[in-house]
Design a protein around this motif. Structure first.
Motif, PDB file in Angstrom:
ATOM      1  N   SER A   1      -7.268   3.199   0.932  1.00 31.87           N
ATOM      2  CA  SER A   1      -8.460   2.713   0.304  1.00 31.87           C
ATOM      3  C   SER A   1      -8.580   2.757  -1.062  1.00 31.87           C
ATOM      4  O   SER A   1      -8.143   3.484  -1.835  1.00 31.87           O
ATOM      5  CB  SER A   1      -9.770   3.211   1.004  1.00 31.87           C
ATOM      6  OG  SER A   1     -10.150   4.264   0.141  1.00 31.87           O
TER       7      SER A   1
ATOM      8  N   LYS B   1      -6.576   9.591   6.759  1.00 37.46           N
ATOM      9  CA  LYS B   1      -7.255   8.761   6.272  1.00 37.46           C
ATOM     10  C   LYS B   1      -6.405   7.292   5.896  1.00 37.46           C
ATOM     11  O   LYS B   1      -5.339   7.479   5.545  1.00 37.46           O
ATOM     12  CB  LYS B   1      -8.248   9.020   5.124  1.00 37.46           C
ATOM     13  CG  LYS B   1      -9.072  10.223   5.398  1.00 37.46           C
ATOM     14  CD  LYS B   1     -10.183   9.696   6.643  1.00 37.46           C
ATOM     15  CE  LYS B   1     -10.940  10.806   7.090  1.00 37.46           C
ATOM     16  NZ  LYS B   1     -11.987  10.369   8.021  1.00 37.46           N
ATOM     17  N   GLU B   2      -6.939   6.059   6.073  1.00 34.68           N
ATOM     18  CA  GLU B   2      -6.210   4.983   5.765  1.00 34.68           C
ATOM     19  C   GLU B   2      -6.397   4.600   4.189  1.00 34.68           C
ATOM     20  O   GLU B   2      -7.491   4.989   3.495  1.00 34.68           O
ATOM     21  CB  GLU B   2      -6.665   3.647   6.750  1.00 34.68           C
ATOM     22  CG  GLU B   2      -5.965   3.688   7.842  1.00 34.68           C
ATOM     23  CD  GLU B   2      -6.572   2.607   8.734  1.00 34.68           C
ATOM     24  OE1 GLU B   2      -7.221   1.548   8.088  1.00 34.68           O
ATOM     25  OE2 GLU B   2      -6.595   2.759  10.111  1.00 34.68           O
TER      26      GLU B   2
ATOM     27  N   CYS C   1      -4.143   8.167   1.443  1.00 33.58           N
ATOM     28  CA  CYS C   1      -5.520   7.831   0.896  1.00 33.58           C
ATOM     29  C   CYS C   1      -5.881   8.690  -0.126  1.00 33.58           C
ATOM     30  O   CYS C   1      -5.955   9.948   0.157  1.00 33.58           O
ATOM     31  CB  CYS C   1      -6.647   7.776   1.856  1.00 33.58           C
ATOM     32  SG  CYS C   1      -8.285   7.430   1.307  1.00 33.58           S
TER      33      CYS C   1
ATOM     34  N   SER D   1      -8.644   9.221  -1.843  1.00 32.90           N
ATOM     35  CA  SER D   1     -10.200   9.581  -1.811  1.00 32.90           C
ATOM     36  C   SER D   1     -10.240  10.881  -1.141  1.00 32.90           C
ATOM     37  O   SER D   1      -9.481  11.462  -0.368  1.00 32.90           O
ATOM     38  CB  SER D   1     -11.104   8.474  -1.039  1.00 32.90           C
ATOM     39  OG  SER D   1     -10.816   7.376  -1.655  1.00 32.90           O
TER      40      SER D   1
ATOM     41  N   SER E   1     -10.886   9.467  -6.229  1.00 34.18           N
ATOM     42  CA  SER E   1     -10.693   7.951  -5.568  1.00 34.18           C
ATOM     43  C   SER E   1      -9.925   6.880  -6.691  1.00 34.18           C
ATOM     44  O   SER E   1      -9.755   7.195  -7.701  1.00 34.18           O
ATOM     45  CB  SER E   1     -12.079   7.331  -5.594  1.00 34.18           C
ATOM     46  OG  SER E   1     -13.031   8.186  -4.851  1.00 34.18           O
TER      47      SER E   1
ATOM     48  N   GLU F   1       0.867  -1.218  -0.095  1.00 35.71           N
ATOM     49  CA  GLU F   1      -0.085  -0.014  -0.098  1.00 35.71           C
ATOM     50  C   GLU F   1       0.726   1.335  -0.082  1.00 35.71           C
ATOM     51  O   GLU F   1       0.422   2.117  -0.773  1.00 35.71           O
ATOM     52  CB  GLU F   1      -0.636  -0.034   1.125  1.00 35.71           C
ATOM     53  CG  GLU F   1      -2.014  -1.265   1.047  1.00 35.71           C
ATOM     54  CD  GLU F   1      -2.915  -1.366   2.649  1.00 35.71           C
ATOM     55  OE1 GLU F   1      -2.671  -0.466   3.197  1.00 35.71           O
ATOM     56  OE2 GLU F   1      -3.877  -2.118   2.184  1.00 35.71           O
TER      57      GLU F   1
END
Lengths: 262, 262, 262, 262
Positions: free
Chosen positions: D257, D254-255, D228, D230, C230, C175
């Protein structure tokens, strides 16, 4: 007779000259340092130099002073306005037309020409801009070519000489031409110590030891050396090239001199 | 007695000189163009110039030739190594120490000094880099200062002169010092036409009409003009400054000259 | 079985594909747009792709939409860490190892690699400098790589991605790797209208329509499109590649979406 | 009621807040960290903020976490389109209109605005140039703004955001505006490790931890964090600002995603 061809050699690390095979015709083989005499003695137009070179094999001899085969590419100009570059890459001779007429050291000519494409937005003209409704004036003369590189590497010198020559005013007299060339060369001048190598010794820094201007229409060679601002000329029309004439060497490293106004 | 102070004036658009109130003490009011004589005639150290200036009101007269009050900031150097800049901003005199010793045209000195902070990564030394496990050699001497600006605007000239002077080799003799200064000035030379304004006429382009080098220890003024590469000197030690002496003007625009080697 | 080879095609004006002679073995001739299927279907390592390609003749068909034969060079990566570039210059296929792993549009790969030599003085680390005895702090983080080009041309993007990847912190998780790739791609993002052509119409400006990240170890394809921040993923492990499977196209142009915090 | 003023604080080393004299009217003295609440609670237009600030003395308290008084300059925008910057220099508050609307870290705003004058020759449009009779095409889209700085220092980010915003296409919808802002912010994104300090520890490198977009017409705060991709939004219209309401903090980090396409 003076042929009017100008022959310059510039440093190109990575150069590999041609291999000479044992069964080559010896009359078709020539060492790099014999090339100037061969070209200047046999041709007067680059078109015929090109044909001549294509039949030759050019090899490089190790130079005692340098302790290596000097890696050089060659820049030639003739009196008809032609310009040509010769490079030796992977043991192969490459001959290029050079419509831009400029050469510096590394890398190879085609890279430099491609690199000019990164500077097509530069202009000789002062600029201003409107940003978010506010007008910002440039910082004065020269604001049209902000972005031109100022360092001492060969790619930057190539760009600087090419563009500033293009931007400069047309000249009308021989003297104006000489002075324009000299001012352009000023813009790529390297003061002593500005460009250094780690360590010390004679090769620890580079400077512009001398500049030369070759007028191949009027057959004059101008030069200026690091320690003296005066301009010198060798008028080739005054030199006898007949067999048996003794020629003195010319000392290029002139001593500091200044003219007292009073 | 020659005071050894060097006084230069450079173009700073936006300059606004001081207002003179009707009830000012006339002995404390001075027009800009009278300032050189007043400073050079009354002081020999910048510390006292500064105190002197702080008591004066300096106004600017419209210049007939220019059709405006010339917007100028002043660069002063004394023989003790001091350097100072005087600017007139919003009608107020600003006096700055200038430990860097360099001044060009616009904008104000503090901006230029702040701007040097954008070039702290440049180095005189050749570089190479490892990228993704591969070593890339720089393009040769000068690869440590790629990124230095090469254009003709005053901010770029300020950066170039400041850094190249810093990078250059220490000099040992007076003559070496003069020649280093000249080579540094070469790096900010503007060939005619390179820096243009839209339109035509006498102010349509800028060039480096002349360069001067002021040796305030030995009291000599060197200059070189656009059309002639030779260096000239005015030795102030030979000039009589006694009352009643007639002085001729010096023609700075020297004609092309070249020294024939044979 | 998924081979783990990544195949990308990028714009290279001046590209000339190979000529097919009438008596070529048809099994050794392939049109450019059939190349991805042929490579991805037959090989899993670049070494064998290279051997395979050397036996083939690759020609280019005019594309109806574009109205021309699209001039493309190819960037390939395999799951063993290999990287290779294929270009078609003067009708000849050139295959290059690409240890740097980066490709952008024009010009040819060797030019870009040579160009990296102009940036070897840049560093990730903050700098300060002493100039004339005064210490100047850099302008903060990032002062070690002032001089890196910021524009949207392919040479500048090549330099930026290459150096910033080299400067960036090592990543530990998949990640983190994806996010690093995304942040690096941000640095070459082209907002709509920033890079224009004179005139109007659909090709009047360029923008970064989408970015893709191809994880050829984990066999996942990530993408993000211009109108939506996103990140999307296609997990190739979930796709059936058996004969007769119907595949839907994926819509890459995602619509604006935002996550409400409350 | 939400005032629609946006208040940002950015790092400006060298900042010196005002001195509070013992006999100051306590109602006219305010600590820097109380300033946002005071401004957002009392004003809705920058014109009146300016008048209000001029009557106040603003001091800075040492921050335990940072171990220093944080040196900050302030950027304010109101819903009427106004933009203003507040700096504390040599213990004096400076209030500037900011028609350009951009602020980054060091140095002071007037320096940044002056610096824009160095980039007035850049253009959104592709270029080509004729040099010595040969036409050189630019390297593609973006060739009109070659010379824009690409590094991570605050002066370069200021120039990049200012010019790319100016060059970008006009937006028609709120969503287009948000996405344009995000793409512009991408161009100044700092991947982790790219901008380092010598040494190790938590402050050893900088990265763009998060970006925020503040829509003060629609009263929405958008943000995106480093790990993240998003985009998140806080819709202030949904937040109760009545007395006694409890507010939770928002976690900005934020993690990772990703949205699976299948």
């Amino acid at each position: 007779m003076i042929c009017g061809i100008v022959f310059d050699a510039l440093w190109l690390p990575g150069t590999e000259y041609e291999e000479v095979s044992p069964d080559s015709d010896p009359s078709k083989v020539i060492e790099l340092f014999d090339l100037p005499a061969w070209i200047l003695g046999n041709f007067d137009a680059l078109e015929s130099v090109k044909k001549g070179l294509e039949e030759m094999t050019i090899w490089g001899e190790s130079n005692e002073l340098l302790g290596e085969i000097p890696p050089l590419h060659l820049s030639l100009h003739d009196k008809y306005g032609g310009s040509m570059v010769v490079e030796f890459i992977d043991g192969e001779m490459k001959i290029y037309d050079n419509p831009n007429g400029v050469l510096t050291n590394a890398p190879e000519l085609p890279w430099h020409l491609e690199n000019l494409r990164n500077y097509v937005n530069l202009s000789a003209y002062m600029k201003e801009a409107e940003i978010n409704g506010i007008t910002y004036k440039g910082m004065g003369f020269g604001s049209g070519y902000v972005g031109i590189p100022g360092d001492g590497t060969p790619p930057s010198k190539f760009v600087r000489i090419t563009l500033l020559r293009e931007f400069s005013n047309a000249v009308e007299t021989e003297e104006e031409g000489i002075m324009l060339a000299l001012h352009l060369l000023n813009t790529v001048d390297i003061p002593a110590g500005v460009s250094k190598r780690e360590g010390s010794g004679p090769a620890a820094f580079e400077n512009t030891q001398w500049v030369t201007i070759k007028d191949n229409k009027n057959l004059k060679l101008y030069f200026r050396s690091y320690d003296c601002s005066s301009l010198f000329v060798v008028d080739l029309n005054k030199v006898s090239f007949s067999n048996g004439t003794n020629h003195e060497s010319i000392i290029v490293d002139k001593e500091f001199s200044v003219i007292d106004v009073f």
